[in-house]
Design a protein around this motif. Sequence first.
Motif, PDB file in Angstrom:
ATOM      1  N   UNK A 197      38.581  31.933  38.734  1.00  0.00           N
ATOM      2  CA  UNK A 197      39.040  33.321  38.747  1.00  0.00           C
ATOM      3  C   UNK A 197      38.604  34.028  37.466  1.00  0.00           C
ATOM      4  N   UNK A 198      38.774  35.341  37.490  1.00  0.00           N
ATOM      5  CA  UNK A 198      38.471  36.121  36.295  1.00  0.00           C
ATOM      6  C   UNK A 198      39.425  35.767  35.161  1.00  0.00           C
ATOM      7  N   UNK A 199      40.655  35.424  35.493  1.00  0.00           N
ATOM      8  CA  UNK A 199      41.632  35.037  34.480  1.00  0.00           C
ATOM      9  C   UNK A 199      41.152  33.814  33.706  1.00  0.00           C
ATOM     10  N   UNK A 200      40.709  32.773  34.417  1.00  0.00           N
ATOM     11  CA  UNK A 200      40.228  31.558  33.747  1.00  0.00           C
ATOM     12  C   UNK A 200      38.977  31.846  32.923  1.00  0.00           C
ATOM     13  N   UNK A 255      27.647  25.178  43.478  1.00  0.00           N
ATOM     14  CA  UNK A 255      28.249  23.901  43.818  1.00  0.00           C
ATOM     15  C   UNK A 255      29.700  23.960  43.385  1.00  0.00           C
ATOM     16  N   UNK A 256      30.600  23.819  44.332  1.00  0.00           N
ATOM     17  CA  UNK A 256      32.024  23.882  44.006  1.00  0.00           C
ATOM     18  C   UNK A 256      32.401  22.696  43.129  1.00  0.00           C
ATOM     19  N   UNK A 257      32.953  23.014  41.986  1.00  0.00           N
ATOM     20  CA  UNK A 257      33.413  22.014  41.029  1.00  0.00           C
ATOM     21  C   UNK A 257      34.777  22.451  40.535  1.00  0.00           C
ATOM     22  N   UNK A 258      35.524  21.553  39.947  1.00  0.00           N
ATOM     23  CA  UNK A 258      36.820  21.957  39.395  1.00  0.00           C
ATOM     24  C   UNK A 258      36.634  22.934  38.230  1.00  0.00           C
ATOM     25  N   UNK A 259      37.496  23.913  38.190  1.00  0.00           N
ATOM     26  CA  UNK A 259      37.492  24.897  37.099  1.00  0.00           C
ATOM     27  C   UNK A 259      37.794  24.155  35.792  1.00  0.00           C
ATOM     28  N   UNK A 260      37.044  24.406  34.718  1.00  0.00           N
ATOM     29  CA  UNK A 260      37.292  23.702  33.456  1.00  0.00           C
ATOM     30  C   UNK A 260      38.612  24.091  32.786  1.00  0.00           C
ATOM     31  N   UNK A 261      39.234  25.177  33.232  1.00  0.00           N
ATOM     32  CA  UNK A 261      40.484  25.628  32.631  1.00  0.00           C
ATOM     33  C   UNK A 261      41.692  25.091  33.385  1.00  0.00           C
ATOM     34  N   UNK A 262      41.723  25.265  34.729  1.00  0.00           N
ATOM     35  CA  UNK A 262      42.923  24.924  35.494  1.00  0.00           C
ATOM     36  C   UNK A 262      42.702  23.840  36.545  1.00  0.00           C
ATOM     37  N   UNK A 263      41.485  23.392  36.736  1.00  0.00           N
ATOM     38  CA  UNK A 263      41.113  22.311  37.660  1.00  0.00           C
ATOM     39  C   UNK A 263      41.146  22.690  39.140  1.00  0.00           C
ATOM     40  N   UNK A 281      39.374  24.501  42.423  1.00  0.00           N
ATOM     41  CA  UNK A 281      37.960  24.564  42.782  1.00  0.00           C
ATOM     42  C   UNK A 281      37.375  25.913  42.376  1.00  0.00           C
ATOM     43  N   UNK A 282      36.181  25.890  41.807  1.00  0.00           N
ATOM     44  CA  UNK A 282      35.536  27.111  41.340  1.00  0.00           C
ATOM     45  C   UNK A 282      35.038  27.942  42.512  1.00  0.00           C
ATOM     46  N   UNK A 283      34.849  29.229  42.266  1.00  0.00           N
ATOM     47  CA  UNK A 283      34.348  30.158  43.270  1.00  0.00           C
ATOM     48  C   UNK A 283      32.999  30.686  42.817  1.00  0.00           C
ATOM     49  N   UNK A 284      32.134  30.994  43.770  1.00  0.00           N
ATOM     50  CA  UNK A 284      30.796  31.476  43.440  1.00  0.00           C
ATOM     51  C   UNK A 284      30.846  32.756  42.611  1.00  0.00           C
ATOM     52  N   UNK A 285      31.806  33.628  42.883  1.00  0.00           N
ATOM     53  CA  UNK A 285      31.895  34.903  42.163  1.00  0.00           C
ATOM     54  C   UNK A 285      32.245  34.724  40.690  1.00  0.00           C
ATOM     55  N   UNK A 286      32.891  33.626  40.331  1.00  0.00           N
ATOM     56  CA  UNK A 286      33.333  33.407  38.952  1.00  0.00           C
ATOM     57  C   UNK A 286      32.802  32.098  38.375  1.00  0.00           C
TER      58      UNK A 286
END
Length: 65
Positions: free
Chosen positions: A30-33, A10-18, A20-25
Amino acid sequence: MSTSAPPRHTARPCPICSRMSLAAHHPFCSDRCRKVDLNRWLSGVYAIPAADPADDEFDDPPATR
């Protein structure tokens, strides 16, 4: 033969940079976040504060007469 399907992302905002999250990470974008979050855990930024017991809890109990 029963195979379980992997849980859907389920695409949600990344907790680090806000972004949208990706299924792979998931849950990161991203791998950076993902690495930023790991560094925060390892450096103690996410530490749960512990309540220190009061000093009087370790004193001897009052004497009973």
